[in-house]
Write a protein that holds these residues in place. Sequence first.
Motif, PDB file in Angstrom:
ATOM      1  N   ASN A 147       0.835  -1.200   0.000  1.00 39.19           N
ATOM      2  CA  ASN A 147       0.000   0.000   0.000  1.00 39.19           C
ATOM      3  C   ASN A 147       0.873   1.255   0.000  1.00 39.19           C
ATOM      4  O   ASN A 147       1.796   1.382   0.817  1.00 39.19           O
ATOM      5  CB  ASN A 147      -0.866  -0.048   1.264  1.00 39.19           C
ATOM      6  N   GLY A 148       0.602   2.172  -0.907  1.00 41.63           N
ATOM      7  CA  GLY A 148       1.412   3.389  -1.027  1.00 41.63           C
ATOM      8  C   GLY A 148       1.416   4.235   0.236  1.00 41.63           C
ATOM      9  O   GLY A 148       2.441   4.818   0.598  1.00 41.63           O
ATOM     10  N   ALA A 149       0.286   4.305   0.923  1.00 45.78           N
ATOM     11  CA  ALA A 149       0.252   5.085   2.165  1.00 45.78           C
ATOM     12  C   ALA A 149       1.092   4.387   3.231  1.00 45.78           C
ATOM     13  O   ALA A 149       1.659   5.039   4.111  1.00 45.78           O
ATOM     14  CB  ALA A 149      -1.179   5.257   2.639  1.00 45.78           C
ATOM     15  N   GLY A 150       1.191   3.063   3.147  1.00 47.23           N
ATOM     16  CA  GLY A 150       2.060   2.324   4.048  1.00 47.23           C
ATOM     17  C   GLY A 150       3.523   2.622   3.753  1.00 47.23           C
ATOM     18  O   GLY A 150       4.332   2.797   4.672  1.00 47.23           O
ATOM     19  N   VAL A 151       3.871   2.669   2.459  1.00 51.08           N
ATOM     20  CA  VAL A 151       5.243   3.035   2.082  1.00 51.08           C
ATOM     21  C   VAL A 151       5.563   4.428   2.612  1.00 51.08           C
ATOM     22  O   VAL A 151       6.686   4.699   3.056  1.00 51.08           O
ATOM     23  CB  VAL A 151       5.429   3.006   0.556  1.00 51.08           C
ATOM     24  N   CYS A 152       4.581   5.317   2.586  1.00 51.74           N
ATOM     25  CA  CYS A 152       4.774   6.650   3.165  1.00 51.74           C
ATOM     26  C   CYS A 152       5.180   6.544   4.628  1.00 51.74           C
ATOM     27  O   CYS A 152       6.078   7.248   5.086  1.00 51.74           O
ATOM     28  CB  CYS A 152       3.495   7.476   3.051  1.00 51.74           C
ATOM     29  N   GLY A 153       4.536   5.680   5.369  1.00 51.92           N
ATOM     30  CA  GLY A 153       4.879   5.493   6.777  1.00 51.92           C
ATOM     31  C   GLY A 153       6.292   4.985   6.946  1.00 51.92           C
ATOM     32  O   GLY A 153       7.039   5.431   7.831  1.00 51.92           O
ATOM     33  N   ALA A 154       6.674   4.039   6.080  1.00 53.90           N
ATOM     34  CA  ALA A 154       8.030   3.511   6.132  1.00 53.90           C
ATOM     35  C   ALA A 154       9.053   4.603   5.824  1.00 53.90           C
ATOM     36  O   ALA A 154      10.102   4.704   6.476  1.00 53.90           O
ATOM     37  CB  ALA A 154       8.178   2.354   5.146  1.00 53.90           C
ATOM     38  N   ALA A 155       8.742   5.419   4.827  1.00 59.36           N
ATOM     39  CA  ALA A 155       9.649   6.504   4.451  1.00 59.36           C
ATOM     40  C   ALA A 155       9.799   7.515   5.580  1.00 59.36           C
ATOM     41  O   ALA A 155      10.911   7.969   5.896  1.00 59.36           O
ATOM     42  CB  ALA A 155       9.147   7.188   3.181  1.00 59.36           C
ATOM     43  N   LEU A 156       8.677   7.877   6.195  1.00 60.45           N
ATOM     44  CA  LEU A 156       8.750   8.840   7.303  1.00 60.45           C
ATOM     45  C   LEU A 156       9.577   8.269   8.454  1.00 60.45           C
ATOM     46  O   LEU A 156      10.338   8.986   9.100  1.00 60.45           O
ATOM     47  CB  LEU A 156       7.339   9.189   7.788  1.00 60.45           C
ATOM     48  N   ALA A 157       9.433   6.968   8.701  1.00 60.73           N
ATOM     49  CA  ALA A 157      10.215   6.349   9.760  1.00 60.73           C
ATOM     50  C   ALA A 157      11.700   6.340   9.394  1.00 60.73           C
ATOM     51  O   ALA A 157      12.561   6.593  10.244  1.00 60.73           O
ATOM     52  CB  ALA A 157       9.712   4.936  10.030  1.00 60.73           C
ATOM     53  N   ASP A 158      12.006   6.077   8.127  1.00 59.68           N
ATOM     54  CA  ASP A 158      13.411   6.110   7.699  1.00 59.68           C
ATOM     55  C   ASP A 158      13.970   7.521   7.718  1.00 59.68           C
ATOM     56  O   ASP A 158      15.185   7.715   7.766  1.00 59.68           O
ATOM     57  CB  ASP A 158      13.564   5.517   6.293  1.00 59.68           C
TER      58      ASP A 158
END
Lengths: 265, 265, 265, 265
Positions: free
Chosen positions: B199-210
């Motif tokens: 899910n793209g919004a999930g990838v957003c969460g991963a990116a923000l965490a990184d």
Amino acid sequence: MTPEFPTSLGTSTADEIRLLGQDLTADLMGEVGFGELAFWLVAMRRPTPSETRLFEAVLVALADHGFTPTAIAARLTYLSAPDSLQGALAAGLLGGGSRFLGVTEDCGSYLHDVVEGTDELPTDDDGYDALALAAVRRTKEAGRYVPGLGHPVHKERDPRTPVLMRIAHEEGLLGPHLRLFAAIGRVHPEVLGRSLPLNGAGVCGAALADLGLPVEMLRGFALLARAAGLLGQIAEEQRRPIGMDAYLTVDRNAVYVDPAPTEED
Amino acid sequence: MTPEFPTSLGTSTADEIRLLGQDLTADLMGEVGFGELAFWLVAMRRPTPSETRLFEAVLVALADHGFTPTAIAARLTYLSAPDSLQGALAAGLLGGGSRFLGVTEDCGSYLHDVVEGTDELPTDDDGYDALALAAVRRTKEAGRYVPGLGHPVHKERDPRTPVLMRIAHEEGLLGPHLRLFAAIGRVHPEVLGRSLPLNGAGVCGAALADLGLPVEMLRGFALLARAAGLLGQIAEEQRRPIGMDAYLTVDRNAVYVDPAPTEED
Amino acid sequence: MTPEFPTSLGTSTADEIRLLGQDLTADLMGEVGFGELAFWLVAMRRPTPSETRLFEAVLVALADHGFTPTAIAARLTYLSAPDSLQGALAAGLLGGGSRFLGVTEDCGSYLHDVVEGTDELPTDDDGYDALALAAVRRTKEAGRYVPGLGHPVHKERDPRTPVLMRIAHEEGLLGPHLRLFAAIGRVHPEVLGRSLPLNGAGVCGAALADLGLPVEMLRGFALLARAAGLLGQIAEEQRRPIGMDAYLTVDRNAVYVDPAPTEED
Amino acid sequence: MTPEFPTSLGTSTADEIRLLGQDLTADLMGEVGFGELAFWLVAMRRPTPSETRLFEAVLVALADHGFTPTAIAARLTYLSAPDSLQGALAAGLLGGGSRFLGVTEDCGSYLHDVVEGTDELPTDDDGYDALALAAVRRTKEAGRYVPGLGHPVHKERDPRTPVLMRIAHEEGLLGPHLRLFAAIGRVHPEVLGRSLPLNGAGVCGAALADLGLPVEMLRGFALLARAAGLLGQIAEEQRRPIGMDAYLTVDRNAVYVDPAPTEED
């Protein structure tokens, strides 16, 4: 029969997400900045780099002003309801109304009315001075105040004002609203009998109007800016809370008073 | 005695406005972008240009998804209460909770727990695959779901996912959260028996965490992004309203039904 | 030095909770009804049984009107954010603004201005007719509308109006606001050229004003009433949801349109 | 095709307004109290007079607790945005979350889980003591707290507790939730090693559960009660404002501190 719901913003299919007539993933992500997109979503056109710089300077100017009533309200709400970050943010934004956040839109509207109401825009500072003088006089005679004059803290000069004017000038965006506001700054002592600084949040309104943004949405941009500031406040409340102290300071200094006779209906 | 209220955000005097230890007018306005400032206000450090590009790509990805429940709620509120733009914006943001906006923070949190819970981060994709496989198995055995797998509309592939991964890679910011999420994308069919898109919004969460942003604030960034989108929705409601049609569509198709026996207490 | 924070509402010590100068547990709980307390908290006096009956009839009249924009917004918010009941309730209340909830306060204010602006209140219906006629004429000449005349659905007669008037009469509370509003109902066709029903929500405003409640708080009572209605809507959304269908109906009938030339700035 | 939108609440035609299967104007206004209606709207049945007395005692108990974080937030919002009473009310309600308003629903839920989880309800106090002892032990062993035990201010006895118990008894409504909570009050020192008072807001939750109201809506009733209290706070802010002093007390005692090393990500 169900009506259609037209929109010029976003739609998506199984394979594609479109926003503002663009492909979100191919054209916007990583290519268009967040400030640019915010501008585009309201103005329905992409801002130029110069416009983006001035627009983002406005947002930066309005984002956070320390422990404002809105920041305190957000932090108190987060204290009481840490289960809902969106509630704390919303509570803070709900204070973004006429009293403390209004000068940006009131000023932009005021200037816009004058600019729209003149047949021919001035071409030099003397012309703007004349236009400003007439406007300030009319406002005074109507028993009203010119929005954007004065500031409760920055009594001599609001440090944001010259910087915004400079950026607008640098970017070739010193338009009629900003020029008129500068003229008001020059001529108002003649009418009002005292000299007041141009409020920086008011200059923000003038700049947004010169960027062609609709006056009915000026409050919205102040709110967007403030949303970023409130996230900072909420994050700080998570790390170093002051909400409990703020609450207890009021609660512990509460004094019961009988209702005044006029309070009893 | 009144306590002190410490803050690392903003303070101002008659002549100066300071924010994040900087002079707002000299150092920030026109020099720091709005996205940069939003990052800085929460992370308490200024992002690099690379970080800013990825961060703003995330905000752009999350800003507007058409007629979401939150967009419709904002437009209905604006219809009923055009006197309060802040109310319409707040009402829209209040829908930014667990169900539709939650995948960004849930995914970021999930990945963060796995990353923090491992003694030594993997050094290559095989290592991440193993870490991912173990995590997905544990989650399945606990009777729970891995957040960020699947999308109600983008059933094959979420178009935002490869673009965010690419931008992160371009900017040298493909960190453990994103790498772990990509690994989950590779290995989960082995455990779950079917293949789901990331899910793209999930990838957003991963990116923000990184990007090092605190997981407790991930929802906040989704809300900031959505604030820009909601301003666009409200501006459109001013120009080409759909709120009345949305309301009447429901109201005119309302049907009274007796309460079901189970509804009567 | 910390200021004091005076209040005539509530304070508490380790052993006692006081509210409105009373002992909450000994004097109020089980002795004073919730509607009575709501009245008392604003008016700073306890209502009589007659006043309570009329006041609660007003609240009952305003509590729920089916799938209003506010009810739909609350249910959409609950759909998206079931984690926050307070968010769904707040989102619904935020639609309680000028357009759909305003008639109660607008009508109450309008009547109050006329009543306060007359040196001597009329003593009979003929006197009220004259006062009403003058007011309606003045309003028409100013290019404005008399609030409370007409209803989008109840085009002949609003069924709430005669019932509220009757209850007020039964309780001996038919005061100048209600009498003036009834007179407006009689005389306006002479000025406006057509006959409109008295809006029930407008009668509510007149009744609240005749109960001596402050006009600046009339909207608040409509909101309190609506809060009860919204709890019913949210409870129903938990049992028999319509939020998803409302959302999908709009989303599935969305049509992308190019921005009109006037929309492009 | 548009779906139907079923509801058991309200519908209206040109001539009639129906609510809960009744004629609003003929059957409800002036005949059913506001508290009764609020109960009915959620429970889908009309409460008996006894139930109404206990229900309204609960609402009265929860309505106002002085300068709570929610009351202060509402008053700060009203200060900043006097243009929107609904915004101030909503901001106050948004603080009605887990931390300060949660005990009513947490306690009701906790008791409900125990009551529902037992095959046969006890028939006397000894039976309830045994059920309570087992529950408190289980909770302690799970590393959790029993909601509703203790109060930050009323350290010996919460004055609301005996009054609510008495009213429930008087009205024949002392059901399993209240009896279990009373038993917890008796037996918990044996498990926890110290004696804590039964929190009055927790008793409210037990009473609402014994009234058959759904546990998922308990927070809603606390919010409805608090809405009345907040109207009182906002009305007082109009008459005798403290918002400005509350804001300035925090702002004037603000101290800038460098971010701690752990704050810098």
